[in-house]
Design an enzyme around this catalytic site. Sequence first.
Site, short mmCIF file in Angstrom:
data_model
loop_
_atom_site.label_atom_id
_atom_site.label_comp_id
_atom_site.label_asym_id
_atom_site.label_seq_id
_atom_site.Cartn_x
_atom_site.Cartn_y
_atom_site.Cartn_z
N LYS A 1 15.96 -4.02 0.22
CA LYS A 1 16.18 -3.80 -1.21
C LYS A 1 17.25 -2.73 -1.47
O LYS A 1 18.09 -2.90 -2.35
CB LYS A 1 14.87 -3.47 -1.92
CG LYS A 1 13.95 -4.69 -2.01
CD LYS A 1 12.89 -4.52 -3.04
CE LYS A 1 11.84 -5.61 -2.98
NZ LYS A 1 12.30 -6.99 -2.95
N THR B 1 14.31 -12.42 -7.78
CA THR B 1 12.87 -12.28 -7.69
C THR B 1 12.50 -10.91 -8.28
O THR B 1 13.34 -10.02 -8.38
CB THR B 1 12.40 -12.41 -6.23
OG1 THR B 1 13.19 -11.58 -5.40
CG2 THR B 1 12.50 -13.86 -5.76
N GLY B 2 11.24 -10.76 -8.66
CA GLY B 2 10.73 -9.64 -9.44
C GLY B 2 11.28 -8.25 -9.18
O GLY B 2 12.07 -7.72 -9.95
N ASP C 1 10.45 -17.20 -4.94
CA ASP C 1 11.35 -17.99 -4.09
C ASP C 1 11.32 -19.45 -4.50
O ASP C 1 12.35 -20.13 -4.55
CB ASP C 1 10.95 -17.88 -2.61
CG ASP C 1 11.03 -16.47 -2.05
OD1 ASP C 1 11.78 -15.65 -2.62
OD2 ASP C 1 10.35 -16.20 -1.05
#
Length: 134
Positions: A15, A37-38, A63
């Site tokens: 990340k 994605t979140g 996904d």
Amino acid sequence: MVNLNIALIAHDMKKSLMIDFAIAYKDILEKCNIYATGATGQLVEEATGIKVNKFLPGPMGGDQQIGAMIAEDKMDLVIFLRDPLTAQPHEPDILALLRVCDVHSIPLATNLATAEVLIKGLDAGLLEWRNAVK
């Protein structure tokens, strides 16, 4: 580079690398529609100020949501910074996403080197063919 849709996905250990990537290429990414994605989407949005359309977290179906967009020809490029050294509990979903990219000929980067090649190609207009096939 008109209205191209880009998906950003990063495993937990990647990340911070995705944030650095998004900051470095903000001038290119902000010209596109960004999906993620979140948690990845939230982090990228906070770090860059770019609006990110956020799906569920990957393990919760994010996904698969991106995969559905690919199957409907609504996604043009996927940057998925994977952690190849950590087992993922949702590995079947990850493999399905990679497969659907291959089935539908969607450019996919799974590491930083390939992500940079794709984003620079995008900036140079080398992905304009995506607009022609939509």
